[in-house]
Design a protein around this motif. Structure first.
Motif, PDB file in Angstrom:
ATOM      1  N   UNK A   1      54.707  11.767  64.544  1.00  0.00           N
ATOM      2  CA  UNK A   1      56.164  11.622  64.510  1.00  0.00           C
ATOM      3  C   UNK A   1      56.497  10.193  64.111  1.00  0.00           C
ATOM      4  N   UNK A   2      57.602   9.989  63.397  1.00  0.00           N
ATOM      5  CA  UNK A   2      58.004   8.614  63.085  1.00  0.00           C
ATOM      6  C   UNK A   2      58.293   7.840  64.366  1.00  0.00           C
TER       7      UNK A   2
ATOM      8  N   UNK B   1      65.138  10.623  65.184  1.00  0.00           N
ATOM      9  CA  UNK B   1      66.267  10.764  64.248  1.00  0.00           C
ATOM     10  C   UNK B   1      67.496   9.937  64.638  1.00  0.00           C
TER      11      UNK B   1
ATOM     12  N   UNK C   1      61.913   4.902  56.819  1.00  0.00           N
ATOM     13  CA  UNK C   1      61.834   5.335  58.209  1.00  0.00           C
ATOM     14  C   UNK C   1      60.389   5.641  58.623  1.00  0.00           C
ATOM     15  N   UNK C   2      59.640   6.238  57.698  1.00  0.00           N
ATOM     16  CA  UNK C   2      58.249   6.582  58.027  1.00  0.00           C
ATOM     17  C   UNK C   2      57.320   5.365  57.992  1.00  0.00           C
TER      18      UNK C   2
END
Ligand code: FES
Ligand SMILES: [Fe+2]
Lengths: 95, 250
Positions: B13-14, B18, B207-208
């Motif tokens: 997961x990043x 979110x 974001x990643x």
């Protein structure tokens, strides 16, 4: 702005920010929508939208054609990886 | 035991969930807004599109040429970045590849307008990049070798954010001075940035690549460093065309 996503098959409710990709749900609940290619070509992320279809970005013709070839011709079926979220929805993740 | 690493196989997961991603993006956008205000206050020759009466045509053409050159040079190093990004996050690499696909031939749009501004393709090919552009490209190389691809992607976020925010007004000004036909390439380019949501796309990749608090701090620092390099370019072009007396930009 957060939008609510009701998962009708597991009776769960999750939230994602506006314009999120629907496959981001997996970050909140592991495996909730299986996916692999994220490009609309493998078919592993098919969902059925029970409510709020208008709150998702529109399907491109290529997505419709692919879904039809998988046996999901009706409008309520979508590839989650191709959907951006703009409002509340209810979905079945195991159509 | 598996000695094979750096393949992004984990697909974890990043680091930013979110909601955290949206909040951090707002923080970064506010920072860029400050940089834009600072830019407008301190950098010379950024108001050409408002100067109907003393519009500097040679400088306009040279600016278009440099934009096309910059795209040509950066697409090479940005393509190299994909392999480094893929080692960290295949998801980010996928988005970056799509973004590069969009951008890869955008130099043509500027060259098209450049021809209409009176510079032929042959003349264009004889123009050497400004030192600031060479330094920018060199900085990207340094980043990939020694700091990782985050900074390279951060540059595109800055550029896309600024383009979407400022380009429509700039093009309106240019249209009033030169006419729509003369800037058709730039209009098309601006439409792509907006309609394909390039800022959103690049943020999706960024974001990643943010995997710890230090990366958030690094991102902010990169934005500052790019601002300084881009300001150097404006000083250079202004000095060449002697539009204004230019102080060194701190
Ligand atoms: S993840 Fe492959 S089609 Fe959506
Ligand atoms: Fe762009």
């Amino acid at each position: 702005m957060l939008h609510t996503i009701v998962l009708t098959n597991s009776a769960e409710t999750l939230q994602l920010p506006d314009k999120s990709k629907l496959t981001d749900l997996s970050e909140l609940a592991e495996g909730v929508i299986p996916f692999s290619c994220l490009s609309g070509i493998c078919g592993s992320c098919v969902i059925e939208v029970e409510c709020g279809l208008e709150n998702l970005s529109e399907a491109e013709p290529v997505e419709r054609t692919f879904l039809t070839s998988l046996g999901f011709a009706e409008d309520q079926y979508r590839l989650a990886c191709q959907c951006k979220l703009f409002g509340p929805i209810s979905i079945n993740t195991e159509p | 035991m598996n000695r094979c690493i750096n393949t992004g196989l984990g697909r974890g997961k990043p680091y930013l969930n979110p909601v955290q991603s949206v909040l951090f993006r707002q923080e970064i956008d506010a920072l860029i807004e400050n940089q834009i205000a600072e830019w407008n206050a301190n950098v010379p020759a950024t108001d050409q599109h408002h100067r109907k009466n003393d519009f500097n045509h040679p400088m306009y053409a040279r600016g278009l040429a440099e934009t096309a050159i910059r795209i040509r040079l950066l697409r090479v190093i940005e393509s190299k970045a994909i392999s480094d990004i893929a080692k960290l996050s295949p998801e980010a690499a996928k988005i970056w590849a799509e973004y590069e696909c969009d951008e890869m031939l955008h130099d043509e749009m500027f060259i098209q307008d450049l021809e209409k501004a009176g510079t032929s393709r042959e003349e264009f090919l004889q123009i050497e990049p400004y030192m600031s552009t060479k330094l920018l490209v060199g900085f990207f190389s340094y980043l990939l070798d020694h700091e990782g691809p985050l900074g390279v992607v951060a540059y595109s976020y800055l550029v896309e954010y600024v383009n979407v925010k400022l380009e429509p007004e700039k093009l309106k000004g240019l249209e009033a001075i030169l006419g729509k036909d003369k800037i058709a390439g730039q209009i098309a380019h601006s439409h792509t940035d907006i309609n394909h949501d390039h800022p959103g796309m690049v943020w999706g990749a960024l974001r990643y690549l943010i995997n710890k608090e230090e990366d958030k701090a690094a991102l902010k620092k990169y934005l500052r460093e790019f601002q300084d390099l881009l300001a150097m370019y404006f000083v250079e072009i202004n000095n060449e065309f002697k539009l204004e007396k230019v102080k060194a930009v701190a």
